[in-house]
Design a protein around this motif. Structure first.
Motif, mmCIF file in Angstrom:
data_model
loop_
_atom_site.group_PDB
_atom_site.id
_atom_site.type_symbol
_atom_site.label_atom_id
_atom_site.label_comp_id
_atom_site.label_asym_id
_atom_site.label_seq_id
_atom_site.Cartn_x
_atom_site.Cartn_y
_atom_site.Cartn_z
ATOM 1 N N HIS A 231 0.830 -1.207 0.000
ATOM 2 C CA HIS A 231 0.000 0.000 0.000
ATOM 3 C C HIS A 231 0.865 1.259 0.000
ATOM 4 O O HIS A 231 0.580 2.226 -0.725
ATOM 5 C CB HIS A 231 -0.914 0.002 1.226
ATOM 6 C CG HIS A 231 -1.743 1.243 1.348
ATOM 7 N ND1 HIS A 231 -2.825 1.497 0.523
ATOM 8 C CD2 HIS A 231 -1.635 2.329 2.178
ATOM 9 C CE1 HIS A 231 -3.352 2.664 0.846
ATOM 10 N NE2 HIS A 231 -2.651 3.190 1.837
ATOM 11 N N LYS A 232 1.937 1.252 0.791
ATOM 12 C CA LYS A 232 2.833 2.412 0.852
ATOM 13 C C LYS A 232 3.521 2.643 -0.493
ATOM 14 O O LYS A 232 3.649 3.786 -0.955
ATOM 15 C CB LYS A 232 3.881 2.195 1.951
ATOM 16 C CG LYS A 232 4.752 3.424 2.204
ATOM 17 C CD LYS A 232 5.720 3.178 3.347
ATOM 18 C CE LYS A 232 6.611 4.398 3.565
ATOM 19 N NZ LYS A 232 7.592 4.183 4.649
ATOM 20 N N ALA A 233 3.961 1.539 -1.129
ATOM 21 C CA ALA A 233 4.627 1.650 -2.433
ATOM 22 C C ALA A 233 3.670 2.180 -3.494
ATOM 23 O O ALA A 233 4.024 3.045 -4.299
ATOM 24 C CB ALA A 233 5.179 0.287 -2.853
ATOM 25 N N PHE A 234 2.438 1.650 -3.481
ATOM 26 C CA PHE A 234 1.429 2.127 -4.437
ATOM 27 C C PHE A 234 1.129 3.610 -4.232
ATOM 28 O O PHE A 234 0.953 4.366 -5.195
ATOM 29 C CB PHE A 234 0.132 1.324 -4.302
ATOM 30 C CG PHE A 234 0.075 0.108 -5.182
ATOM 31 C CD1 PHE A 234 0.192 0.227 -6.570
ATOM 32 C CD2 PHE A 234 -0.101 -1.155 -4.645
ATOM 33 C CE1 PHE A 234 0.140 -0.890 -7.393
ATOM 34 C CE2 PHE A 234 -0.152 -2.286 -5.461
ATOM 35 C CZ PHE A 234 -0.032 -2.141 -6.839
ATOM 36 N N SER A 235 1.060 4.044 -2.979
ATOM 37 C CA SER A 235 0.716 5.440 -2.691
ATOM 38 C C SER A 235 1.805 6.398 -3.162
ATOM 39 O O SER A 235 1.514 7.515 -3.594
ATOM 40 C CB SER A 235 0.457 5.633 -1.197
ATOM 41 O OG SER A 235 1.644 5.453 -0.454
ATOM 42 N N THR A 236 3.080 5.970 -3.096
ATOM 43 C CA THR A 236 4.171 6.846 -3.540
ATOM 44 C C THR A 236 4.238 6.944 -5.067
ATOM 45 O O THR A 236 4.737 7.928 -5.604
ATOM 46 C CB THR A 236 5.537 6.355 -3.017
ATOM 47 O OG1 THR A 236 5.782 5.042 -3.512
ATOM 48 C CG2 THR A 236 5.588 6.372 -1.512
ATOM 49 N N CYS A 237 3.713 5.917 -5.754
ATOM 50 C CA CYS A 237 3.757 5.916 -7.225
ATOM 51 C C CYS A 237 2.452 6.371 -7.861
ATOM 52 O O CYS A 237 2.440 6.797 -9.012
ATOM 53 C CB CYS A 237 4.067 4.513 -7.736
ATOM 54 S SG CYS A 237 5.682 3.919 -7.272
ATOM 55 N N GLY A 238 1.356 6.239 -7.119
ATOM 56 C CA GLY A 238 0.039 6.533 -7.686
ATOM 57 C C GLY A 238 -0.089 7.944 -8.213
ATOM 58 O O GLY A 238 -0.645 8.177 -9.295
ATOM 59 N N SER A 239 0.436 8.919 -7.457
ATOM 60 C CA SER A 239 0.341 10.324 -7.867
ATOM 61 C C SER A 239 1.067 10.550 -9.190
ATOM 62 O O SER A 239 0.526 11.150 -10.123
ATOM 63 C CB SER A 239 0.945 11.232 -6.793
ATOM 64 O OG SER A 239 0.301 11.041 -5.562
ATOM 65 N N HIS A 240 2.309 10.053 -9.257
ATOM 66 C CA HIS A 240 3.106 10.252 -10.465
ATOM 67 C C HIS A 240 2.486 9.554 -11.666
ATOM 68 O O HIS A 240 2.426 10.103 -12.765
ATOM 69 C CB HIS A 240 4.528 9.740 -10.240
ATOM 70 C CG HIS A 240 5.402 9.873 -11.453
ATOM 71 N ND1 HIS A 240 5.754 8.799 -12.216
ATOM 72 C CD2 HIS A 240 5.966 10.961 -12.043
ATOM 73 C CE1 HIS A 240 6.518 9.214 -13.221
ATOM 74 N NE2 HIS A 240 6.657 10.517 -13.139
ATOM 75 N N LEU A 241 1.967 8.328 -11.456
ATOM 76 C CA LEU A 241 1.363 7.564 -12.551
ATOM 77 C C LEU A 241 0.115 8.270 -13.086
ATOM 78 O O LEU A 241 -0.118 8.297 -14.299
ATOM 79 C CB LEU A 241 1.008 6.155 -12.059
ATOM 80 C CG LEU A 241 0.641 5.126 -13.129
ATOM 81 C CD1 LEU A 241 1.757 4.982 -14.149
ATOM 82 C CD2 LEU A 241 0.341 3.785 -12.481
ATOM 83 N N THR A 242 -0.672 8.866 -12.197
ATOM 84 C CA THR A 242 -1.868 9.612 -12.611
ATOM 85 C C THR A 242 -1.478 10.803 -13.479
ATOM 86 O O THR A 242 -2.086 11.059 -14.522
ATOM 87 C CB THR A 242 -2.651 10.113 -11.374
ATOM 88 O OG1 THR A 242 -2.937 9.006 -10.523
ATOM 89 C CG2 THR A 242 -3.950 10.780 -11.782
ATOM 90 N N VAL A 243 -0.452 11.535 -13.047
ATOM 91 C CA VAL A 243 0.028 12.703 -13.794
ATOM 92 C C VAL A 243 0.570 12.277 -15.157
ATOM 93 O O VAL A 243 0.305 12.929 -16.182
ATOM 94 C CB VAL A 243 1.115 13.451 -12.993
ATOM 95 C CG1 VAL A 243 1.794 14.517 -13.836
ATOM 96 C CG2 VAL A 243 0.508 14.076 -11.737
ATOM 97 N N VAL A 244 1.316 11.175 -15.191
ATOM 98 C CA VAL A 244 1.891 10.662 -16.442
ATOM 99 C C VAL A 244 0.782 10.336 -17.444
ATOM 100 O O VAL A 244 0.855 10.720 -18.621
ATOM 101 C CB VAL A 244 2.755 9.407 -16.176
ATOM 102 C CG1 VAL A 244 3.038 8.660 -17.474
ATOM 103 C CG2 VAL A 244 4.063 9.799 -15.526
ATOM 104 N N CYS A 245 -0.251 9.630 -16.998
ATOM 105 C CA CYS A 245 -1.360 9.245 -17.886
ATOM 106 C C CYS A 245 -2.070 10.476 -18.448
ATOM 107 O O CYS A 245 -2.383 10.536 -19.641
ATOM 108 C CB CYS A 245 -2.359 8.358 -17.139
ATOM 109 S SG CYS A 245 -1.686 6.740 -16.706
ATOM 110 N N LEU A 246 -2.314 11.472 -17.593
ATOM 111 C CA LEU A 246 -2.974 12.702 -18.032
ATOM 112 C C LEU A 246 -2.135 13.434 -19.079
ATOM 113 O O LEU A 246 -2.634 13.823 -20.144
ATOM 114 C CB LEU A 246 -3.190 13.637 -16.836
ATOM 115 C CG LEU A 246 -4.480 13.503 -16.030
ATOM 116 C CD1 LEU A 246 -4.408 14.383 -14.785
ATOM 117 C CD2 LEU A 246 -5.691 13.874 -16.865
#
Length: 301
Positions: A231-246
């Motif tokens: 969960h911690k690993a996903f939370s640190t990457c989730g923000s960046h991955l969302t921005v990348v997709c957009l």
């Protein structure tokens, strides 16, 4: 010397007075919110010692780009909506396109660097500070800005050595590559080929770095035994991955395609997504999904 056009007219968003005023208010609020959000992120990162690490150093660079991107296009758009002054000089148009492509290109490279940073942090956590040193961070950040500059210099020189001898109405609310090519009265085939090749090679290279980084990250996360660690690993990457997709989705739709498929109305909407909406959402995405940033923002506010 090739151009007989000394100024351009930006078509804008609407000619109806009541609609223009509503759009002016809406986009002014969005612009001010974007400035406030990204400036607050920059202040939080620079004043909070706990955020003085590679991840937040790159986030600071992203926030700076998110301040510059709408600032290049929105003031002129707001002036056109409020005062109906849609005229922009040849030099002004050239500078607007140059700085826009510079910022967009730099952000593409920066997102790839941020993906590599997250890969090292999750896949090699014990060696993270040794691998991603502040010296390396500075070199990578400077490299993204320099690459963006030269990429923009090439694109701008290719566009503004074309002949503009007919209509001077730019079918967009700012000067951009597709509408400028559509206005040219000389052949754009060779330049279009160079632009597509350069954009394709540089864009796909950054995309491949991002994709490979996230494949390794996903494998590393799935191999973690603790659900809390996952969960911690996903939370640190989730923000960046969302921005990348957009960001990648909208910029690829705009630039990596032939000019024969150019659609003014469609491009206007897509360009708003990466030029106006993404800079507004980036600080929200990072602050909502990151406890350290939220704490720093509370202290700043």
């Amino acid at each position: 010397n090739l151009s007989t056009v000394s100024e351009f007219v930006l078509v804008g968003l609407s000619d109806a007075p009541e609609v223009r005023f509503l759009l002016f208010v809406l986009f002014l609020i969005i612009y001010l919110a974007t400035m406030a959000g990204n400036i607050t992120i920059l202040v939080a990162i620079s004043t909070d010692a706990r955020l003085h690490n590679p991840m937040y150093f790159f986030l600071g660079n992203l926030s700076l780009l998110d301040i510059l991107c709408p600032t290049i296009t929105m003031p002129k758009m707001l002036e056109a909506l409020l005062l109906e002054n849609k005229v922009i000089s040849f030099t002004g148009c050239m500078l607007q396109l140059f700085f826009l492509i510079d910022v967009v290109g730099t952000e593409i490279f920066l997102l790839a660097v941020m993906a590599y940073d997250r890969y090292v942090a999750i896949c090699h956590p014990l060696q993270y500070m040794n691998i991603v040193s502040m010296k390396l961070c500075a070199c990578l950040a400077i490299g993204t800005w320099v690459a963006g500059f030269f990429n923009s210099l090439l694109h701008t020189s290719l566009i503004f050595t074309l002949s503009f001898c007919g209509s001077n109405e730019v079918d967009q609310y700012y000067c951009d590559i597709p509408p400028m090519m559509a206005l040219s009265c000389s052949s754009t085939y060779s330049r279009e080929l160079v632009i597509l090749t350069v954009a394709g090679v540089l864009g796909s290279s950054a995309f491949v770095v991002t994709l490979i980084s996230y494949i390794y990250i996903l494998v590393a996360i799935l191999c973690m035994k603790s659900s809390e660690s996952r969960h911690k690993a996903f939370s640190t990457c989730g923000s960046h991955l969302t921005v990348v997709c957009l960001f990648y989705g909208t910029t690829i739709c705009t630039y990596v395609r032939p000019s024969s498929t150019y659609s003014p109305n469609q491009d206007r909407i897509v360009s708003m997504l990466y030029g106006i909406l993404t800079p507004l959402l980036n600080p929200i995405i990072y602050s909502l999904r990151n406890k350290e940033v939220k704490c720093a923002l509370r202290r700043v506010i």
